[in-house]
Scaffold this active site. Structure first.
Site, PDB file in Angstrom:
ATOM      1  N   HIS A 124     -11.234  45.126   5.521  1.00 30.53           N
ATOM      2  CA  HIS A 124     -11.367  45.778   6.830  1.00 30.53           C
ATOM      3  C   HIS A 124     -10.018  46.438   7.134  1.00 30.53           C
ATOM      4  O   HIS A 124      -8.970  45.952   6.672  1.00 30.53           O
ATOM      5  CB  HIS A 124     -11.675  44.680   7.850  1.00 30.53           C
ATOM      6  CG  HIS A 124     -12.037  45.153   9.218  1.00 30.53           C
ATOM      7  ND1 HIS A 124     -11.110  45.573  10.140  1.00 30.53           N
ATOM      8  CD2 HIS A 124     -13.241  45.254   9.821  1.00 30.53           C
ATOM      9  CE1 HIS A 124     -11.735  45.910  11.268  1.00 30.53           C
ATOM     10  NE2 HIS A 124     -13.039  45.722  11.093  1.00 30.53           N
ATOM     11  N   ASP A 201      -8.907  36.229   5.593  1.00 37.58           N
ATOM     12  CA  ASP A 201      -9.594  36.818   6.743  1.00 37.58           C
ATOM     13  C   ASP A 201     -11.011  36.250   6.755  1.00 37.58           C
ATOM     14  O   ASP A 201     -11.854  36.636   5.950  1.00 37.58           O
ATOM     15  CB  ASP A 201      -9.597  38.351   6.600  1.00 37.58           C
ATOM     16  CG  ASP A 201     -10.481  39.027   7.640  1.00 37.58           C
ATOM     17  OD1 ASP A 201     -11.049  38.327   8.498  1.00 37.58           O
ATOM     18  OD2 ASP A 201     -10.614  40.269   7.571  1.00 37.58           O
ATOM     19  N   GLN A 204     -15.899  37.188   9.054  1.00 37.33           N
ATOM     20  CA  GLN A 204     -17.342  37.107   8.797  1.00 37.33           C
ATOM     21  C   GLN A 204     -17.722  35.768   8.169  1.00 37.33           C
ATOM     22  O   GLN A 204     -18.879  35.357   8.254  1.00 37.33           O
ATOM     23  CB  GLN A 204     -17.789  38.240   7.866  1.00 37.33           C
ATOM     24  CG  GLN A 204     -17.506  39.641   8.377  1.00 37.33           C
ATOM     25  CD  GLN A 204     -18.319  40.021   9.609  1.00 37.33           C
ATOM     26  OE1 GLN A 204     -19.357  39.434   9.888  1.00 37.33           O
ATOM     27  NE2 GLN A 204     -17.840  41.012  10.344  1.00 37.33           N
ATOM     28  N   LYS A 227     -17.342  36.614  16.920  1.00 38.99           N
ATOM     29  CA  LYS A 227     -18.228  36.703  15.750  1.00 38.99           C
ATOM     30  C   LYS A 227     -18.873  35.362  15.429  1.00 38.99           C
ATOM     31  O   LYS A 227     -19.661  35.255  14.498  1.00 38.99           O
ATOM     32  CB  LYS A 227     -17.461  37.241  14.549  1.00 38.99           C
ATOM     33  CG  LYS A 227     -17.056  38.685  14.818  1.00 38.99           C
ATOM     34  CD  LYS A 227     -16.796  39.502  13.621  1.00 38.99           C
ATOM     35  CE  LYS A 227     -16.637  40.935  14.077  1.00 38.99           C
ATOM     36  NZ  LYS A 227     -15.912  41.779  13.236  1.00 38.99           N
ATOM     37  N   CYS A 365     -15.135  50.337   9.628  1.00 39.87           N
ATOM     38  CA  CYS A 365     -13.693  50.055   9.507  1.00 39.87           C
ATOM     39  C   CYS A 365     -13.316  49.663   8.083  1.00 39.87           C
ATOM     40  O   CYS A 365     -12.394  48.846   7.876  1.00 39.87           O
ATOM     41  CB  CYS A 365     -13.236  48.969  10.487  1.00 39.87           C
ATOM     42  SG  CYS A 365     -13.609  49.338  12.183  1.00 39.87           S
TER      43      CYS A 365
END
Ligand code: ALA
Length: 408
Positions: A124, A201, A204, A227, A365
């Protein structure tokens, strides 16, 4: 289908009951943000209606109550991530801010000219740009792990990039535009052999799999509250205590200090050293409700149900003439990016919206991913545990209608 009780869970999400353009909402944009269960809204509401106060700043009743609720959320996050200590949990305003904090604090303190940072081609923008900025500031060099046509990182290429110059590896666990699940454990082990620190990261990944930062042995891990069925405006940075202790503060201001004089300021202990200013109190309290709600669902049944939805949705889309799925990794989560011959993704998004279907269209993104697949954009259906097969049928029929309109 599994025995997962989706209808019971759907009752907890009032937003699912609305109509859009006269049609029942079909919400398939969960990778952008998830809907919020009633308990999260109630927790935020309770704080604002009868519990408003600042934290860490007062001896009065309300301030003590707010502080206790705020710090209890930190305990819940610690347990959610299986972190060793509560001091390793820093509240930020989102995954993006968490990444910027690491780049600005760890990065500027520890990296120098000629050092190398490794990211992947599927990051991202929030896991690309902060490192580019850091490279501009320090003279460090950015290296990129290539991906294959399935949208998987090429592991052998990663190991070739690793050297004694590698100081930091930052990798997305689950790609927001491809759904790929990366082999983070192996990536971390290989990086550690070279003495590099690893940032994960997990924006998600939080809804995809249970997280145990001690087992993973990552140095840092970030995610956003919104999220994982929580509020916007709050995120988490997990960092190993030894790094957080060694890092300088990211922002200066109230709460992050021990004492201030014009001659010298000393900083507060962890985690407050990294939490300057009034934090997002209501959001932190809402995040706790979200994590408790989510954890109570039970991973096994939820994972199986989402896998069934992914398989069903993928099969359904591929049965439509002219539909191509972008991102076919062998390890994949419930994110389906696709293109339709003869219909631009933005037109598709607008037309399916007329049927009440919310999907995201664009580059998500992740412009380098679009460049790799030589496409300007994709349409993306991203699924949560409250979605159903029937909703995927509505998506398919609305795509067919859009194709008819475009004679595609
Ligand atoms: N990163 C978010 C998405 O994938 C906003 O849609």
């Amino acid at each position: 289908m599994s025995t997962f009780n989706v209808q019971k869970l759907r009752h907890e999400f009032p937003n699912l009951n609305i109509t859009v353009h006269g049609k029942p909402l079909v919400y398939l944009d969960n990778a952008a943000t998830t809907l919020k269960p009633r308990c999260v809204v109630d927790a935020i509401n309770a704080y604002y209606v009868t519990g408003v106060s600042n934290v860490h700043r007062g001896v009065h009743y309300l301030s003590e109550q707010a502080t206790a609720a705020f710090e209890y959320s930190r305990q819940v996050v610690r347990q959610f991530l299986h972190a060793r200590r509560v001091e390793e949990i820093i509240f930020t305003k989102g995954a993006t801010e968490s990444l910027n904090l690491i780049a600005n604090s760890y990065g500027r303190h520890f990296l120098k000219k000629g050092d190398e940072i490794i990211i992947s081609h599927m990051e991202h923008h929030s896991n690309i740009v902060p490192w580019q900025m850091l490279c501009e500031q320090t003279g460090a060099v950015l290296k990129v792990i290539p991906i294959n046509e399935r949208g998987e990182i090429i592991f052998e290429e990663y190991t070739k990039l690793l050297s004694e110059k590698t100081k930091l590896v930052s990798l997305v666990w689950v790609s927001n535009s491809l759904g790929t699940v990366n082999p983070v454990k192996a990536v971390i082990e290989a990086a550690h052999k070279q003495g590099a620190v690893v940032v994960i990261d997990a924006a998600q990944a939080v809804t995809h799999t249970a997280i145990n930062v001690q087992e993973l042995d990552c140095d840092f891990l970030v995610f956003s509250g919104h999220k994982v069925f929580g509020p916007t405006g709050v995120g988490v940075l997990y960092g190993k205590e030894k790094w957080l202790e060694a890092m300088p503060p990211y922002q200066g201001g109230g709460d992050m200090i021990k004492s201030v004089t014009f001659a010298k300021t000393t900083y507060n202990v962890l985690p407050y050293k990294f939490e300057a200013g009034t934090p997002p109190i209501a959001e932190v309290i809402g995040l706790r409700s979200a994590l408790e709600f989510f954890q109570n669902i039970g991973w096994d049944a939820m994972k199986q149900y989402k896998q069934e939805l992914l398989d069903y949705g993928t099969k359904m889309l591929l049965s439509i003439n002219g539909v191509r799925v972008i991102g076919t990794a062998r390890e994949k989560t419930s994110i389906i990016s696709f293109v339709v011959d003869g219909v631009h993704p933005h037109d598709l998004g607008t037309l399916v919206d007329q049927e009440g279907v919310a999907i995201r269209t664009g580059h998500h993104c992740t412009q380098p991913v679009m460049e790799f697949f030589k496409i300007p954009a994709t349409a993306r259906a991203s699924l949560a545990f409250y979605n159903t097969k029937e909703e995927l049928d509505i998506l398919a029929s609305s795509i067919k209608r859009a194709k008819d309109i475009f004679n595609a």
